[in-house]
Design an enzyme around this catalytic site. Structure first.
Site, PDB file in Angstrom:
ATOM      1  N   ASP A 167     -14.604  10.923  10.862  1.00 32.93           N
ATOM      2  CA  ASP A 167     -13.600   9.969  10.398  1.00 32.93           C
ATOM      3  C   ASP A 167     -12.233  10.598  10.591  1.00 32.93           C
ATOM      4  O   ASP A 167     -12.117  11.834  10.657  1.00 32.93           O
ATOM      5  CB  ASP A 167     -13.823   9.614   8.925  1.00 32.93           C
ATOM      6  CG  ASP A 167     -13.176   8.295   8.533  1.00 32.93           C
ATOM      7  OD1 ASP A 167     -13.880   7.267   8.507  1.00 32.93           O
ATOM      8  OD2 ASP A 167     -11.958   8.289   8.263  1.00 32.93           O
ATOM      9  N   ARG A 218       0.804  -1.221   0.000  1.00 38.02           N
ATOM     10  CA  ARG A 218       0.000   0.000   0.000  1.00 38.02           C
ATOM     11  C   ARG A 218       0.838   1.273   0.000  1.00 38.02           C
ATOM     12  O   ARG A 218       0.374   2.310  -0.462  1.00 38.02           O
ATOM     13  CB  ARG A 218      -0.960  -0.016   1.189  1.00 38.02           C
ATOM     14  CG  ARG A 218      -2.016  -1.097   1.061  1.00 38.02           C
ATOM     15  CD  ARG A 218      -3.128  -0.923   2.046  1.00 38.02           C
ATOM     16  NE  ARG A 218      -4.165  -1.919   1.825  1.00 38.02           N
ATOM     17  CZ  ARG A 218      -5.281  -2.000   2.530  1.00 38.02           C
ATOM     18  NH1 ARG A 218      -5.525  -1.126   3.485  1.00 38.02           N
ATOM     19  NH2 ARG A 218      -6.178  -2.936   2.269  1.00 38.02           N
TER      20      ARG A 218
END
Length: 273
Positions: free
Chosen positions: A139, A35
Site C-alpha cells: 500500500d 478532509r
C-alpha cells in the site's frame, strides 16, 4: 476555519496526481477541504496555502504522507466481495498447486491479505494446496501498513468470518482489549507487508499466481488506470487470476485478459496488445 481557494485546490489536486496518481475533479473540492481542514488547524496554520507549502517541500515528506492518508478512504473488512474468494477457492480446488504466490496490491489495513491467508491455510490443511504459499500486501500508506502488521481489528471488521475460522485463526481480546480481535502469529507470519506506489516503476517482485487490485482504481483517471493495471499485470504469470472491485468494471489495458466473472480475469499468454 480556513477557506480552500480554487487556485490552491487545483495545486493540491495537481500535486496528488503527479506524485501518487490520485485524481480529483473540480467536484471533489469540498471533500478535499473537509478532509484536510482539521489537519491545517492541528498544525496551527492560517491557510491551505501554508499547508500546501508544507507538503510540497522535501523536508516535510512525512506530512505529505499524512495528506495522502487523509485523502484516501480505507473502508474495508474481512472477506469483502465473498464471490471472489469463492472463485479463488474453486480455481485452487481444480489446480491443487503445490506452491502459490499472492499479491494484495492495495492492501490497506490488511483485511484482504489476512482473509486470503485464512482461505489458503484451510486449503493446505485439507490437502488441496501445498505448504509453499505466501502473501505480499502493499500500500502507499505507511499508516495503514503499520496497522496491518499489528494484525489487531475491531470485531465488526470480521463479521463475515465464519465461527470456525475465528476459532482457528483469531484471539479475542479481554478486559481493556474487549471488542478487538488479533490474528494468530502462525497465520500472520505468512503475510508480509511493504510500502509501494503503484504509479511509479515497480521494483522486481513476484512473479505472482494471483493478484488482487480491488477498490483502488476509482482514485485514478483513465490513463493512470491503464498504466497501473499493465504495470501490475506484468508481474502476474500467464494463466494467473486478477481481481478488481466488482463495481470497477473492466479497465482498459494492453495486457490480454479473459473475463471470468464480475471483477475477475485470467491473464492470457502473449505480449501486451
Amino acid at each position: 476555519m480556513p477557506e480552500l481557494s480554487d487556485a490552491t485546490y487545483r495545486q493540491i489536486a495537481a500535486l496528488m496526481h503527479e506524485t501518487v496518481g490520485l485524481s480529483f475533479s473540480d467536484s471533489k473540492k469540498a471533500l478535499v477541504s473537509a478532509r484536510l481542514s482539521q489537519r491545517v488547524q492541528q498544525l496551527s496554520l492560517d491557510s491551505f496555502d501554508a499547508y500546501l507549502g508544507r507538503i510540497t517541500t522535501d523536508a516535510d515528506a512525512a506530512e505529505f504522507q499524512v495528506a495522502v492518508d487523509l485523502l484516501t478512504t480505507n473502508e474495508t473488512y474481512f472477506f469483502r466481495e465473498p464471490q471472489h474468494f469463492e472463485l479463488l477457492e474453486q480455481e485452487l480446488n481444480r489446480l491443487r498447486p503445490q506452491s502459490l504466490s499472492v499479491w494484495s496490491a492495495a492492501s490497506s489495513f490488511g483485511d484482504e491479505a489476512y482473509s486470503i491467508a485464512m482461505l489458503l491455510s484451510d486449503l493446505q490443511q485439507q490437502g488441496r494446496l501445498g505448504s509453499d504459499w505466501s502473501i505480499l500486501g502493499t500500500d502507499i500508506s505507511d499508516r495503514v501498513l503499520r496497522s496491518a502488521r499489528q494484525a489487531v481489528y475491531p470485531e465488526a471488521r470480521l463479521r463475515f468470518v465464519s465461527p470456525q475460522r475465528l476459532k482457528r485463526y483469531c484471539l479475542r481480546g479481554e478486559g481493556e482489549a474487549e471488542g478487538l480481535v488479533q490474528i494468530q502469529d502462525r497465520l500472520a507470519e505468512r503475510v508480509q507487508f511493504g510500502q509501494l506506489n503503484l504509479c511509479r516503476p515497480i521494483e522486481p517482485l513476484g512473479p505472482f499466481d494471483v493478484v488482487f487490485l480491488r477498490n483502488v482504481l476509482i482514485y485514478f483517471d483513465h490513463d493512470t488506470k491503464r498504466a497501473v493495471v499493465d504495470r501490475v499485470l506484468a508481474l502476474l504469470r500467464p494463466g494467473g487470476l486478477f481481481f478488481i472491485g466488482t463495481a470497477e468494471c473492466r479497465v482498459p489495458c494492453a495486457t490480454p485478459l479473459q473475463s471470468l466473472a464480475p471483477g475477475v480475469f485470467r491473464r492470457l499468454p502473449g505480449p501486451a496488445r
